[in-house]
Design a protein around this motif. Structure first.
Motif, PDB file in Angstrom:
ATOM      1  N   ILE A   1      37.862  25.288  35.818  1.00 20.70           N
ATOM      2  CA  ILE A   1      38.477  25.013  37.107  1.00 20.70           C
ATOM      3  C   ILE A   1      38.699  26.293  37.904  1.00 20.70           C
ATOM      4  O   ILE A   1      38.518  26.322  39.128  1.00 20.70           O
ATOM      5  CB  ILE A   1      39.802  24.259  36.917  1.00 20.70           C
ATOM      6  CG1 ILE A   1      39.537  22.914  36.245  1.00 20.70           C
ATOM      7  CG2 ILE A   1      40.502  24.049  38.245  1.00 20.70           C
ATOM      8  CD1 ILE A   1      38.601  22.002  37.006  1.00 20.70           C
ATOM      9  N   VAL A   2      39.094  27.366  37.234  1.00 20.52           N
ATOM     10  CA  VAL A   2      39.292  28.633  37.937  1.00 20.52           C
ATOM     11  C   VAL A   2      37.990  29.091  38.586  1.00 20.52           C
ATOM     12  O   VAL A   2      37.992  29.647  39.688  1.00 20.52           O
ATOM     13  CB  VAL A   2      39.838  29.713  36.979  1.00 20.52           C
ATOM     14  CG1 VAL A   2      39.725  31.109  37.593  1.00 20.52           C
ATOM     15  CG2 VAL A   2      41.301  29.424  36.641  1.00 20.52           C
ATOM     16  N   PHE A   3      36.852  28.837  37.937  1.00 24.07           N
ATOM     17  CA  PHE A   3      35.559  29.201  38.525  1.00 24.07           C
ATOM     18  C   PHE A   3      35.342  28.470  39.847  1.00 24.07           C
ATOM     19  O   PHE A   3      35.010  29.087  40.871  1.00 24.07           O
ATOM     20  CB  PHE A   3      34.412  28.874  37.567  1.00 24.07           C
ATOM     21  CG  PHE A   3      33.054  29.048  38.173  1.00 24.07           C
ATOM     22  CD1 PHE A   3      32.497  30.300  38.310  1.00 24.07           C
ATOM     23  CD2 PHE A   3      32.347  27.940  38.639  1.00 24.07           C
ATOM     24  CE1 PHE A   3      31.250  30.476  38.895  1.00 24.07           C
ATOM     25  CE2 PHE A   3      31.102  28.099  39.225  1.00 24.07           C
ATOM     26  CZ  PHE A   3      30.550  29.362  39.348  1.00 24.07           C
TER      27      PHE A   3
ATOM     28  N   VAL B   1      35.322  29.990  43.773  1.00 23.91           N
ATOM     29  CA  VAL B   1      34.307  29.801  44.807  1.00 23.91           C
ATOM     30  C   VAL B   1      34.972  29.329  46.102  1.00 23.91           C
ATOM     31  O   VAL B   1      34.684  29.827  47.188  1.00 23.91           O
ATOM     32  CB  VAL B   1      33.243  28.788  44.345  1.00 23.91           C
ATOM     33  CG1 VAL B   1      32.279  28.458  45.486  1.00 23.91           C
ATOM     34  CG2 VAL B   1      32.474  29.333  43.147  1.00 23.91           C
ATOM     35  N   LEU B   2      35.884  28.358  45.971  1.00 22.57           N
ATOM     36  CA  LEU B   2      36.584  27.840  47.144  1.00 22.57           C
ATOM     37  C   LEU B   2      37.407  28.938  47.822  1.00 22.57           C
ATOM     38  O   LEU B   2      37.462  29.020  49.058  1.00 22.57           O
ATOM     39  CB  LEU B   2      37.489  26.676  46.724  1.00 22.57           C
ATOM     40  CG  LEU B   2      38.340  26.020  47.817  1.00 22.57           C
ATOM     41  CD1 LEU B   2      37.436  25.416  48.890  1.00 22.57           C
ATOM     42  CD2 LEU B   2      39.242  24.954  47.212  1.00 22.57           C
TER      43      LEU B   2
ATOM     44  N   ALA C   1      32.065  35.410  43.115  1.00 32.73           N
ATOM     45  CA  ALA C   1      33.518  35.385  43.296  1.00 32.73           C
ATOM     46  C   ALA C   1      34.170  34.444  42.292  1.00 32.73           C
ATOM     47  O   ALA C   1      35.254  34.729  41.763  1.00 32.73           O
ATOM     48  CB  ALA C   1      33.860  34.953  44.721  1.00 32.73           C
ATOM     49  N   GLY C   2      33.495  33.311  42.009  1.00 34.18           N
ATOM     50  CA  GLY C   2      34.016  32.391  40.998  1.00 34.18           C
ATOM     51  C   GLY C   2      34.038  33.017  39.618  1.00 34.18           C
ATOM     52  O   GLY C   2      35.023  32.888  38.874  1.00 34.18           O
TER      53      GLY C   2
ATOM     54  N   ASP D   1      39.167  37.660  36.070  1.00 36.25           N
ATOM     55  CA  ASP D   1      40.442  38.234  36.501  1.00 36.25           C
ATOM     56  C   ASP D   1      41.622  37.347  36.093  1.00 36.25           C
ATOM     57  O   ASP D   1      42.551  37.801  35.424  1.00 36.25           O
ATOM     58  CB  ASP D   1      40.421  38.413  38.021  1.00 36.25           C
ATOM     59  CG  ASP D   1      41.678  39.112  38.527  1.00 36.25           C
ATOM     60  OD1 ASP D   1      42.156  40.023  37.837  1.00 36.25           O
ATOM     61  OD2 ASP D   1      42.168  38.740  39.600  1.00 36.25           O
ATOM     62  N   ILE D   2      41.585  36.077  36.482  1.00 36.08           N
ATOM     63  CA  ILE D   2      42.730  35.192  36.260  1.00 36.08           C
ATOM     64  C   ILE D   2      42.863  34.820  34.793  1.00 36.08           C
ATOM     65  O   ILE D   2      43.940  34.968  34.197  1.00 36.08           O
ATOM     66  CB  ILE D   2      42.611  33.937  37.142  1.00 36.08           C
ATOM     67  CG1 ILE D   2      42.666  34.327  38.619  1.00 36.08           C
ATOM     68  CG2 ILE D   2      43.719  32.937  36.805  1.00 36.08           C
ATOM     69  CD1 ILE D   2      42.435  33.181  39.573  1.00 36.08           C
TER      70      ILE D   2
END
Length: 320
Positions: A43-45, A49-50, A190-191, A197-198
């Motif tokens: 989900i973080v991926f 992106v969003l 970015a995803g 990162d997260i």
């Protein structure tokens, strides 16, 4: 598949009895840890992106110039998908006020961003189902919107620290956002970066939270939490909020604990109030906000958000 692997590791590898307290705790830990981490990474991926569409500057400009009612709604919704947490409170507060965002709208965003973030919603969905996740998201958004609206109506702008009042961001002089020239390859990168990162920052919190939850699952007697945090204990909601405020955790660490508390009979409203207090009214966030808010405004923020959380706890204990 995961339940079988968890049982195999617990019984065959470690030689523990699944009916024992330790065996039940270890099986819970082996089952929940990979499930939660895999769900979190996936989900973080997609949210990463969003998020590539929402820069801090663009977020400020989306919120600036809106009437307060619309601004509070929009700010709370943007808090779900924008990459900010309580650690960003000081620069965000300055940037939002400098861009002309009303004080109440700024607070709607600052409540929503850490509390109703994608980590909280996704982990709740994965562990407790879509109904609990939807209830939490709806309640969190309501607290953020109403808190921002009330604070905006109190007329407390003069209680922002003087040095913040004097700051004006460069965004006012720039006249607009730079064109978004990111390709889809950039957004996918970015995803992937968001996952690194997260998840890289919170995985220890996740494992720690699951370990605490596993201990509750294996060792806390059935019915004990129902008596202490159940619907019939009217004082359980304020006590849960009082316990949650000084705790230092985030959604990733606290959701597995929430899962275990509910499994042992704690009332949903009490547990939701506890979780909201930990995430939205944590002591570290209050220390950070004190840098930009005078004591009266900080007290108003804590009081309004705290009353909203208490209302959510009592309401869901009454209707569910």
């Amino acid at each position: 598949m995961l339940p079988g692997i968890a049982r195999f590791l617990t019984q065959a590898i470690l030689g523990l009895d699944l009916s024992s307290h330790l065996g039940a705790s270890v099986e819970f830990f082996f089952y929940d840890t990979p499930k939660v981490l895999m769900l979190l990474a996936l989900i973080v991926f997609f949210v990463g992106v969003l998020r590539s569409f929402f820069t801090p500057e663009r977020t400020r400009r989306l919120l600036a110039g809106k009437n307060e009612a619309l601004g509070n709604v929009l700010a709370a919704l943007l808090g779900i998908v924008t990459p900010f947490c309580s650690c960003s409170a000081v620069p965000l507060f300055i940037g939002f006020l400098g861009a002309g965002v009303p004080l109440g709208v700024t607070f709607s965003f600052l409540v929503s961003a850490p509390m109703v973030n994608e980590v909280a919603v996704v982990l709740l969905y994965g562990l407790l189902g879509w109904k609990v996740a939807a209830i939490y998201m709806g309640a969190g958004l309501a607290v953020a919107m109403v808190s921002g609206f009330v604070i905006g109506k109190l007329g407390l702008e003069r209680h922002v620290e003087d040095w913040v009042q004097a700051v004006r961001t460069e965004s006012l002089a720039n006249g607009g956002d730079a064109p978004d020239q990111q390709t889809w390859a950039d957004r996918i990168d970015a995803g992937a970066l968001a996952v690194r990162d997260i998840v890289g920052k919170v995985w220890l919190w996740v494992v720690a939270g699951i370990a605490v939850g596993a201990g509750i699952h294996g060792y806390v007697p059935e019915g004990f939490l129902a008596a202490v945090m159940g619907k019939d204990a009217w004082w359980s909601v304020p006590v849960a909020v009082g316990i949650g405020i000084p705790m230092y955790s985030n959604a990733a660490g606290i959701v597995p604990v929430v899962h275990a508390l509910l499994e042992k009979g704690a009332a949903l409203g009490t547990v939701l109030a506890f979780m909201m207090a930990v995430i939205a009214l944590s002591l570290p966030e209050m220390v950070i906000l004190r840098k930009v808010l005078k004591p009266r405004l900080l007290a108003a923020f804590i009081g309004v958000v705290g009353l909203g959380i208490l209302f959510v706890g009592f309401l869901f204990n009454a209707i569910l």
